[in-house]
Design an enzyme around this catalytic site. Structure first.
Site, PDB file in Angstrom:
ATOM      1  CG  ASP A  10      -1.847   1.128   1.442  1.00  0.00           C
ATOM      2  OD1 ASP A  10      -2.274   1.664   0.541  1.00  0.00           O
ATOM      3  OD2 ASP A  10      -2.179   1.838   2.289  1.00  0.00           O
ATOM      4  CB  SER A  11       0.138   4.821  -0.548  1.00  0.00           C
ATOM      5  OG  SER A  11      -1.008   4.830   0.061  1.00  0.00           O
ATOM      6  CB  CYS A  73      -3.079   0.852  -2.323  1.00  0.00           C
ATOM      7  SG  CYS A  73      -3.036   2.585  -2.737  1.00  0.00           S
ATOM      8  CD  GLU A 152      -1.099   8.225   7.391  1.00  0.00           C
ATOM      9  OE1 GLU A 152      -0.026   8.493   7.839  1.00  0.00           O
ATOM     10  OE2 GLU A 152      -1.546   7.131   7.030  1.00  0.00           O
ATOM     11  CB  CYS A 186      -9.317   4.994   0.422  1.00  0.00           C
ATOM     12  SG  CYS A 186      -7.813   5.401   1.404  1.00  0.00           S
ATOM     13  CG  HIS A 188      -5.112   5.470   5.083  1.00  0.00           C
ATOM     14  ND1 HIS A 188      -4.543   4.697   4.041  1.00  0.00           N
ATOM     15  CD2 HIS A 188      -4.515   6.001   5.817  1.00  0.00           C
ATOM     16  CE1 HIS A 188      -3.414   5.137   4.300  1.00  0.00           C
ATOM     17  NE2 HIS A 188      -3.177   5.565   5.389  1.00  0.00           N
TER      18      HIS A 188
HETATM   19  N1  DGL Z   1      -4.627   3.490   1.180  1.00  0.00           N
HETATM   20  C1  DGL Z   1      -4.574   4.445   0.139  1.00  0.00           C
HETATM   21  C2  DGL Z   1      -5.720   3.922  -0.884  1.00  0.00           C
HETATM   22  O1  DGL Z   1      -6.314   2.881  -0.488  1.00  0.00           O
HETATM   23  C3  DGL Z   1      -4.708   5.804   0.490  1.00  0.00           C
HETATM   24  C4  DGL Z   1      -3.510   6.753   0.665  1.00  0.00           C
HETATM   25  C5  DGL Z   1      -3.028   7.401  -0.327  1.00  0.00           C
HETATM   26  O2  DGL Z   1      -3.758   8.581  -1.123  1.00  0.00           O
HETATM   27  O3  DGL Z   1      -2.076   7.082  -0.647  1.00  0.00           O
HETATM   28  O4  DGL Z   1      -6.011   4.658  -1.627  1.00  0.00           O
END
Ligand code: DGL
Length: 272
Positions: A10-11, A73, A152, A186, A188
């Protein structure tokens, strides 16, 4: 049977929602996780940059001799779709298809809401995937650029006034359309699930993309006879492109527990 590890990336930390589900479903599997915490967010970047980063992430994960790669992600999955070309012949999946399939099977009134990063919503990928499965379904999307910084920075409580205000701001247009299913596009966003569920109400089914891709990966490995036959508990090994300490500290919010495995630092030079 295949006892190689499963690669997840993931990012940042969001993909841990997928890892947590994998640990629950298949505790005997080894997992290699990469969170590109030095370059998060991906969701506000251009398509070209997201593709470049995703290919570098996949190439890094491949070095660990994995049997499958999961892009946990929403942003990467939306931009590269099922085309994880860098994965070569290693089975690859993003969150898009598994999540769209579940949403289509759950909706009763044919109205599905999707929230995600700016890049995810701009790509229109969820709408395309859902209509490919059920052309009768209406998809209402909205990007929620403040959600990742909220997560975050720990603004995640269902009673936090800041969280409640931002949730209402982004979800009001979706709620107004009367959706009965909401995709957290997402990885997150599950951390904000309580606040989101409170606002949307009991009648709306909330689907977490990280969880759905984990279930999909499990089924894929099972049907292709690639599950591990180990009788021991598997190990999680984490890699982060930023601080190991921060990764360990922040992981708690996503795993609901202290981190269960070693965390190693990856320099950006190793990715380029
Ligand atoms: N976890 C990332 C996603 O699912 C979101 C965070 C990002 O913008 O990198 O899109």
């Amino acid at each position: 049977m295949n006892n190689k590890a499963i690669g997840v990336f993931d990012s940042g930390m969001g993909g841990l929602t997928c890892l947590k589900e994998l640990n629950k479903l298949i505790p005997n599997e080894n997992i290699i996780y990469f969170g590109d915490t030095a370059r998060i967010p991906y969701g506000t970047r251009s398509r070209e940059t997201i593709i470049e980063y995703a290919n570098q992430d996949i190439t890094f994960i491949k070095k660990h001799d994995v049997k499958m790669i999961i892009a946990a992600c929403g942003t990467v999955s939306s931009v590269i779709g099922s085309g994880g070309e860098a994965a070569g012949d290693i089975p690859f999946t993003g969150v898009l298809l598994p999540t769209a399939q579940t949403a289509c099977s759950r909706t009763r009134n044919g109205k599905i809401g999707v929230i995600g990063t700016a890049a995810t919503i701009k790509s229109g990928s969820y709408g395309k995937a859902i209509r490919g499965i059920r052309p009768d379904v209406t998809v209402i999307g909205n990007s929620c650029p403040l959600f990742v910084p909220l997560v975050e920075n720990g603004f995640t409580g269902r009673d936090d006034p800041v969280t409640k205000l931002v949730v209402e701001k982004y979800l009001a247009p979706i709620k107004q359309e009367g959706v009965d299913t909401l995709i957290l596009g997402c990885t997150h966003y599950p951390i904000l699930k309580d606040a989101i569920a409170d606002y949307m109400g009991d009648s709306v089914t909330i689907i977490s993309s990280g969880e759905e891709v984990a279930k999909y990966a499990y089924n894929l490995l099972m049907s292709s006879e690639m599950l591990s036959d180990s009788e021991e508990k598997g190990t999680n090994t984490y890699y982060t492109s930023d601080s190991v300490e921060l990764f360990e500290e922040n992981a708690h919010a996503f795993l609901g527990d202290t981190i269960n495995g070693k965390v190693y630092k990856v320099s950006l030079d190793e990715l380029y």
